[in-house]
Design a protein around this motif. Structure first.
Motif, short mmCIF file in Angstrom:
data_model
loop_
_atom_site.label_atom_id
_atom_site.label_comp_id
_atom_site.label_asym_id
_atom_site.label_seq_id
_atom_site.Cartn_x
_atom_site.Cartn_y
_atom_site.Cartn_z
N LEU A 63 -8.73 3.18 3.54
CA LEU A 63 -8.55 1.87 2.93
C LEU A 63 -8.08 2.17 1.51
O LEU A 63 -8.68 2.99 0.81
N VAL A 64 -6.98 1.52 1.11
CA VAL A 64 -6.33 1.83 -0.15
C VAL A 64 -6.18 0.57 -0.99
O VAL A 64 -5.74 -0.46 -0.50
N VAL A 109 0.82 -1.22 0.00
CA VAL A 109 0.00 0.00 0.00
C VAL A 109 0.85 1.27 0.00
O VAL A 109 0.42 2.30 -0.50
N HIS A 110 2.06 1.17 0.55
CA HIS A 110 2.95 2.34 0.57
C HIS A 110 3.40 2.74 -0.84
O HIS A 110 3.89 3.86 -1.02
N LYS A 111 3.21 1.88 -1.81
CA LYS A 111 3.60 2.19 -3.20
C LYS A 111 2.42 2.65 -4.04
O LYS A 111 2.60 3.06 -5.18
N TRP A 112 1.22 2.55 -3.49
CA TRP A 112 0.02 2.90 -4.25
C TRP A 112 -0.34 4.36 -4.04
O TRP A 112 -0.28 4.87 -2.92
N SER A 113 -0.78 5.04 -5.08
CA SER A 113 -1.21 6.43 -4.99
C SER A 113 -2.51 6.63 -5.76
O SER A 113 -2.59 7.42 -6.70
N PRO A 114 -3.57 5.93 -5.32
CA PRO A 114 -4.84 6.07 -6.04
C PRO A 114 -5.52 7.38 -5.68
O PRO A 114 -5.20 8.01 -4.67
N PRO A 115 -6.50 7.79 -6.48
CA PRO A 115 -7.24 9.02 -6.16
C PRO A 115 -8.20 8.79 -4.98
O PRO A 115 -8.68 7.68 -4.77
N PHE A 116 -8.44 9.87 -4.24
CA PHE A 116 -9.42 9.82 -3.14
C PHE A 116 -10.81 9.69 -3.74
O PHE A 116 -11.18 10.44 -4.64
N CYS A 117 -11.58 8.72 -3.23
CA CYS A 117 -12.91 8.43 -3.80
C CYS A 117 -14.05 8.78 -2.86
O CYS A 117 -15.20 8.53 -3.17
N ILE A 148 -4.99 -3.30 4.15
CA ILE A 148 -4.96 -2.19 3.20
C ILE A 148 -5.24 -0.85 3.90
O ILE A 148 -5.58 0.14 3.26
N LEU A 149 -5.06 -0.85 5.22
CA LEU A 149 -5.27 0.36 6.01
C LEU A 149 -4.04 1.27 5.90
O LEU A 149 -2.90 0.79 5.95
N TRP A 150 -4.30 2.57 5.78
CA TRP A 150 -3.25 3.55 5.58
C TRP A 150 -3.54 4.79 6.41
O TRP A 150 -4.68 5.22 6.49
#
Length: 178
Positions: free
Chosen positions: A67-68, A17-25, A57-59
């Protein structure tokens, strides 16, 4: 939230998850209660495997919890700490005897190696916490704290002298001398 592919993630492993940068939904109606319960749309999630999957998947970002997944990021609410320590045992390490903690979501951490311990006030009460991944923390459950409290010894740390625990060669001050 699109959880496709996350079911393939083994419980013991952590997705990156530290590598993921999805948009805020947006916000999700999910609250992690101070007692460790995960509540979705007013109902407690009763499947431990589902709670464990979500915990993976908690960040934490800017004092907010998300959740990411690789494609989505949704905000959730956390009343106190998102994790709860429910078990402990002594183990032997290269640095000496150590306390091994297990959380409600099956995270296993060794005090002095994988995590640190401190006391912090929550809701007018001093509570014990341990550090977790990505800057998060876990509340040490009352039964666990009473168990480890039987092992309190005199300690000296940079915070001062008093009583606390020694785990994996590290000293943890729980109550300072006056």
């Amino acid at each position: 939230m699109n959880l496709k592919g996350l079911a393939d993630v083994k419980t013991a492993s952590l997705p990156p998850v530290h590598k993921w940068s999805p948009p805020f939904c947006g916000d999700m109606d999910l609250v992690i209660k101070a007692n460790g319960d995960w509540v979705h749309e007013g109902g407690k999630i009763k499947r431990p495997a589902m709670v464990t999957m979500f915990s993976r998947i908690l960040w934490l970002e800017d004092n907010a919890y998300f959740l990411v997944t690789p494609v989505e990021k949704v905000r959730i609410q956390v009343e106190d700490a998102p994790f709860l320590v429910t078990e402990w045992q002594w183990i032997e390490t290269e640095q000496g005897p150590a306390i091994e903690f297990t959380t409600l979501t099956n995270d296993v951490l060794v005090l002095g190696k994988d995590c640190d311990l401190w006391m912090e006030e929550f809701d007018s009460e001093e509570r014990p916490y341990i550090s977790m991944r990505y800057g998060m923390k876990a509340l040490v459950g009352r039964n666990v704290f009473y168990g480890i409290a039987e092992n309190i010894v005199p300690v000296e740390t940079v915070q001062g002298k008093g009583v606390g625990l020694i785990s994996a060669g590290k000293h943890y001050l729980l109550m300072q001398d006056e």
